[in-house]
Design an enzyme around this catalytic site. Structure first.
Site, mmCIF file in Angstrom:
data_model
loop_
_atom_site.group_PDB
_atom_site.id
_atom_site.type_symbol
_atom_site.label_atom_id
_atom_site.label_comp_id
_atom_site.label_asym_id
_atom_site.label_seq_id
_atom_site.Cartn_x
_atom_site.Cartn_y
_atom_site.Cartn_z
ATOM 1 C CD GLU A 1 -12.022 5.641 3.837
ATOM 2 O OE1 GLU A 1 -11.641 4.914 4.783
ATOM 3 O OE2 GLU A 1 -11.291 5.939 2.877
ATOM 4 C CE LYS B 1 -2.989 4.288 7.344
ATOM 5 N NZ LYS B 1 -4.461 4.350 7.486
ATOM 6 N NE ARG C 1 -2.646 0.824 3.536
ATOM 7 C CZ ARG C 1 -3.379 0.523 4.607
ATOM 8 N NH1 ARG C 1 -4.618 0.078 4.465
ATOM 9 N NH2 ARG C 1 -2.902 0.660 5.826
HETATM 10 C C1 LIG Z 1 -5.610 3.517 7.608
HETATM 11 C C2 LIG Z 1 -6.973 3.799 7.142
HETATM 12 C C3 LIG Z 1 -8.010 2.842 7.203
HETATM 13 C C4 LIG Z 1 -7.833 1.496 7.838
HETATM 14 O O1 LIG Z 1 -6.897 0.685 7.203
HETATM 15 P P1 LIG Z 1 -6.282 -0.575 7.938
HETATM 16 O O2 LIG Z 1 -5.253 -1.070 6.982
HETATM 17 O O3 LIG Z 1 -7.371 -1.547 8.136
HETATM 18 O O4 LIG Z 1 -5.709 -0.093 9.225
HETATM 19 C C5 LIG Z 1 -9.241 3.181 6.667
HETATM 20 N N1 LIG Z 1 -9.469 4.407 6.130
HETATM 21 C C6 LIG Z 1 -8.508 5.344 6.080
HETATM 22 C C7 LIG Z 1 -8.824 6.661 5.484
HETATM 23 C C8 LIG Z 1 -7.231 5.080 6.582
HETATM 24 O O5 LIG Z 1 -6.293 6.023 6.518
#
Ligand SMILES: *Cc1c(COP(=O)(O)O)cnc(C)c1O
Length: 341
Positions: free
Chosen positions: A220, A184, A82
Site C-alpha cells: 500500500e 493503525k 479496528r
Molecule cells: C488509515 C489508513 C488507511 C485508510 O483506511 P480508511 O479506514 O479507509 O481510512 C490505509 N492505509 C493506512 C496505512 C492507514 O493508516
C-alpha cells in the site's frame, strides 16, 4: 444550533480546535465513565509510555451533513473494531466498541456547529486515539491509558478538482511480516515520514510500498490502500497481512460486488503485473479514492491508461456510489450510516 462562521469553501486539511473533545482514563485497571472536555491540552508525566516507547494507536473517520440536512458518521463501528485489534497488538486495554461509537456520536453532537453544511465537500474529521499515560522506563506496557477523541473541520481532499497522482516504488519498507502494518499505530507513521519526505523531494506524490520480505508484491502507500482495475473490469486489491485494512477499501469492494455487479479479487499482486491494469486508485477516508496516473519503478514508468487524467470509469462508478451512499442519495447497506441525534 447555529453554525460557526467558518469559510467552509476554503477549509484545508489542518488542525483547528473545536469546542469539545472526549476523554476517558484507564486507571487502576478500569476505564472511567468518560466525559467531554473543552481542554485540548493533555498533561501527563514525561516518562509516559507514549513518549518513551510509542505505545499509541489511532483512528480516523468523518462526520458530515447529508443532502437532507442530517449529521451522520460513516461506519464508526468498523473503526471501533479496528482500534480494538490495535490495542490488543500493543498490549493496551480495549476501549469497548459500544462505548467507542457512543463517544464518537457524543463528540460530534457537541461540535455540531463545526460540521460543515451540505454542499462544500467539507467534513468534520474525527480522530479517536489512545496512549499509554503512566511512566515506564523498563520496556513494558504502561499501567494507565487515556482514550481521547478530537474533531476538526476539514476541506475536500482535492481542492480545485481531482488530479491523478504519480507514485514511486519506494526503497523503504513500511511494514514487516508479522509486524504492525495491519494496525493503525502511530509508530507505522513515524518511520514512514522520511520515506514520504524523500518521495516529495524527488517529485512524487506518494510511495508504493512493496512487501518487506521479497520486494516483489504490492502492499500500500503510507496511508491508503490500492485498488486496481483490469482490462475486463475486474476490481483487484492486494491481500497481505501487513496492509492496514482500510474501511473505505472494504466498503468499495462490497459496492463493487453488490451494487455494480463487478468481479472482485483480493489476492497477492506482483509488481510485474501492475503494467497490465488500466486503472489504479488509492482509497482512504480522506479522499475516498485518489486516482493514480503513473507509477515509477526506478526509471521504469508504468502508466495507468484509464486513470492517467483523473479517475478511470470503473473507479468513478465506485466513487460515485460510495459518496452517493454517504450523502444519502443512494440507499446504504444496513448500519453504514449512523445518524447523530
Ligand atoms: C488509515 C489508513 C488507511 C485508510 O483506511 P480508511 O479506514 O479507509 O481510512 C490505509 N492505509 C493506512 C496505512 C492507514 O493508516
Amino acid at each position: 444550533m447555529e453554525k460557526k462562521s467558518l469559510d467552509w469553501a476554503n477549509l484545508d486539511f489542518s488542525y483547528r480546535k473545536t469546542d469539545k473533545s472526549y476523554v476517558s482514563n484507564y486507571i487502576n485497571g478500569a476505564w472511567d465513565g468518560g466525559q467531554l472536555t473543552s481542554d485540548s491540552t493533555v498533561s501527563i508525566n514525561e516518562c509516559a509510555g507514549v513518549f518513551q516507547y510509542s505505545q499509541s494507536c489511532f483512528e480516523g473517520l468523518k462526520a458530515y451533513t447529508t443532502e437532507d440536512g442530517r449529521i451522520v458518521a460513516f461506519r464508526p463501528d468498523m473503526n471501533a473494531a479496528r482500534m480494538e485489534n490495535g490495542a490488543k497488538r500493543l498490549e493496551m486495554p480495549v476501549f469497548p466498541k459500544e462505548r467507542f461509537v457512543d463517544a464518537v456520536m457524543k463528540t460530534v453532537k457537541a461540535n455540531a456547529a463545526y460540521v460543515p453544511p451540505y454542499g462544500y465537500g467539507a467534513t468534520l474529521y474525527i480522530r479517536p486515539f489512545m496512549f499509554g499515560s503512566s511512566p515506564v522506563i523498563g520496556v513494558a506496557p504502561a499501567k494507565d491509558y487515556q482514550f481521547r477523541i478530537l474533531t476538526t473541520p476539514v476541506g475536500p481532499y482535492f481542492k480545485g478538482g481531482v488530479r491523478s497522482l504519480t507514485l514511486c516504488v519506494s526503497d523503504f519498507d513500511r511494514a514487516a511480516p508479522n509486524g504492525t502494518g495491519n494496525i493503525k499505530a502511530g509508530l507505522n507513521y513515524a518511520m514512514s515520514i522520511h520515506a514520504i519526505v524523500t518521495a516529495h523531494k524527488n517529485g512524487f506524490d506518494e510511495n508504493m510500498f512493496l512487501d518487506a520480505a521479497t520486494h516483489t508484491k504490492v502492499e500500500e502507500t503510507g496511508g491508503a490502500n490500492f485498488i486496481f482495475v483490469t482490462k475486463d473490469n475486474k476490481v483487484v486489491t492486494p491481500k497481505s497481512d501487513s496492509i492496514l485494512p482500510s474501511i473505505t477499501r472494504i466498503s468499495l469492494l462490497h459496492i463493487a460486488k453488490e451494487y455494480l455487479n463487478l468481479e472482485v479479487e483480493e489476492r497477492e499482486i506482483p509488481l510485474t503485473e501492475v503494467k497490465d491494469f488500466v486503472e489504479c486508485g488509492l482509497c482512504g477516508t480522506a479522499a475516498v479514492i485518489s486516482p493514480v496516473g503513473k507509477i515509477v519503478d526506478h526509471g521504469n514508468e508504468i502508466v495507468m491508461a484509464n486513470s492517467a487524467q483523473g479517475m478511470g470509469p470503473v473507479t468513478k462508478r465506485l466513487y460515485d456510489t460510495l459518496t452517493g451512499i454517504q450523502i444519502g442519495r443512494i440507499e446504504a447497506p444496513k448500519g453504514w450510516i449512523q445518524v447523530v441525534e
